[in-house]
Design a protein around this motif. Structure first.
Motif, PDB file in Angstrom:
ATOM      1  N   ARG A   2       0.831  -1.215   0.000  1.00  0.00           N
ATOM      2  CA  ARG A   2       0.000   0.000   0.000  1.00  0.00           C
ATOM      3  C   ARG A   2       0.862   1.261   0.000  1.00  0.00           C
ATOM      4  O   ARG A   2       0.523   2.246  -0.635  1.00  0.00           O
ATOM      5  CB  ARG A   2      -0.938  -0.003   1.200  1.00  0.00           C
ATOM      6  N   LYS A   3       1.965   1.213   0.729  1.00  0.00           N
ATOM      7  CA  LYS A   3       2.858   2.376   0.792  1.00  0.00           C
ATOM      8  C   LYS A   3       3.457   2.655  -0.594  1.00  0.00           C
ATOM      9  O   LYS A   3       3.509   3.803  -1.024  1.00  0.00           O
ATOM     10  CB  LYS A   3       3.954   2.115   1.838  1.00  0.00           C
ATOM     11  N   ASN A   5       2.164   1.785  -3.445  1.00  0.00           N
ATOM     12  CA  ASN A   5       1.077   2.262  -4.291  1.00  0.00           C
ATOM     13  C   ASN A   5       0.783   3.731  -4.011  1.00  0.00           C
ATOM     14  O   ASN A   5       0.502   4.508  -4.929  1.00  0.00           O
ATOM     15  CB  ASN A   5      -0.168   1.401  -4.078  1.00  0.00           C
ATOM     16  N   ALA A   6       0.878   4.136  -2.746  1.00  0.00           N
ATOM     17  CA  ALA A   6       0.655   5.536  -2.378  1.00  0.00           C
ATOM     18  C   ALA A   6       1.746   6.433  -2.973  1.00  0.00           C
ATOM     19  O   ALA A   6       1.455   7.508  -3.510  1.00  0.00           O
ATOM     20  CB  ALA A   6       0.615   5.683  -0.864  1.00  0.00           C
ATOM     21  N   SER A   9       1.147   6.695  -6.587  1.00  0.00           N
ATOM     22  CA  SER A   9      -0.029   7.545  -6.814  1.00  0.00           C
ATOM     23  C   SER A   9       0.334   9.023  -6.790  1.00  0.00           C
ATOM     24  O   SER A   9      -0.132   9.797  -7.630  1.00  0.00           O
ATOM     25  CB  SER A   9      -1.094   7.271  -5.750  1.00  0.00           C
ATOM     26  N   HIS A  52       0.753   1.262 -10.954  1.00  0.00           N
ATOM     27  CA  HIS A  52      -0.339   1.580 -10.018  1.00  0.00           C
ATOM     28  C   HIS A  52      -1.524   0.636 -10.245  1.00  0.00           C
ATOM     29  O   HIS A  52      -2.121   0.144  -9.280  1.00  0.00           O
ATOM     30  CB  HIS A  52      -0.758   3.039 -10.194  1.00  0.00           C
ATOM     31  N   ASN A 137      -9.998   8.783  -3.404  1.00  0.00           N
ATOM     32  CA  ASN A 137      -8.810   8.129  -2.860  1.00  0.00           C
ATOM     33  C   ASN A 137      -7.882   9.069  -2.095  1.00  0.00           C
ATOM     34  O   ASN A 137      -6.825   8.633  -1.627  1.00  0.00           O
ATOM     35  CB  ASN A 137      -8.020   7.459  -3.992  1.00  0.00           C
ATOM     36  N   LEU A 141      -4.982   7.795   0.649  1.00  0.00           N
ATOM     37  CA  LEU A 141      -3.614   8.154   0.261  1.00  0.00           C
ATOM     38  C   LEU A 141      -2.900   8.822   1.429  1.00  0.00           C
ATOM     39  O   LEU A 141      -1.766   8.469   1.762  1.00  0.00           O
ATOM     40  CB  LEU A 141      -3.636   9.093  -0.954  1.00  0.00           C
ATOM     41  N   ALA A 144      -2.164   6.329   4.141  1.00  0.00           N
ATOM     42  CA  ALA A 144      -1.016   5.484   3.802  1.00  0.00           C
ATOM     43  C   ALA A 144       0.301   6.165   4.151  1.00  0.00           C
ATOM     44  O   ALA A 144       1.287   5.499   4.464  1.00  0.00           O
ATOM     45  CB  ALA A 144      -1.045   5.121   2.315  1.00  0.00           C
TER      46      ALA A 144
END
Length: 184
Positions: A2-3, A5-6, A9, A52, A137, A141, A144
């Protein structure tokens, strides 16, 4: 995961803002198109967007497996979860449409294709899907990244994103009018 992906992002959003502003100025005729650095930024954004999407699909599968394992899915209660997934999928479709309708190489010159009603509708739907996806999101975000008590920051970020996306929509409309009204 998740980190990562953040982080990706945030990079995608930064490149999107640059791309949207530069593209809007190109559509308005203020900035000449075909700049090599803009093309590099666009393809860099596409590469990050692909990563992503892959991470998002992996996280979605992980979440759905956990729901199946627990025996409780809460599909109706997770409207925001599905809004994020559906807007992300819509965005993928409209990004592909965007790439197809706005690029073309003719010899050494970089040329845009005619911009009709279908292109305008697809472009505006891209802007809407991006807005829904990003706005739905923002909170996860920031979570995260471990941000707490950032209500004012979220409001500022939403304002900036809204203005840029509104600018993009207006630029697409003006570009449509230039193709279909002024150049006839």
């Amino acid at each position: 995961m998740r980190k990562w992906n953040a982080i990706i992002s945030v990079l995608v959003i930064a490149l999107l803002l640059i791309h949207a502003i530069a593209g809007g100025y190109q559509l308005l005729g203020v900035l000449p198109g075909g700049r090599a650095w803009l093309k590099v930024l666009s393809w860099s954004m596409m590469a990050l967007l692909t990563v992503h999407v892959i991470l998002g699909v992996c996280l979605t599968v992980k979440t759905l497996r956990a729901c199946k394992k627990s025996g409780v899915s809460y599909f109706r209660e997770n409207k925001l979860f599905w809004t994020r997934r559906i807007s992300g999928f819509a965005m993928i479709l409209f990004v592909a449409f965007h790439v197809v309708i706005l690029t073309g190489i003719n010899g050494e010159a970089y040329r845009l294709r005619p911009f009709g009603t279908l292109q305008l509708v697809g472009s505006l739907l891209l802007v809407i899907s991006v807005a829904v996806h990003i706005l739905s999101n923002i909170k996860p975000l920031l979570i995260a990244f471990g941000a707490k008590g950032v209500g004012a920051f979220i409001k500022d970020m939403l304002l900036v994103l809204s203005v840029v996306l509104l600018f993009c929509g207006v630029a697409f409309i003006i570009y449509f009018l230039r193709w279909n009204v002024l150049w006839r």
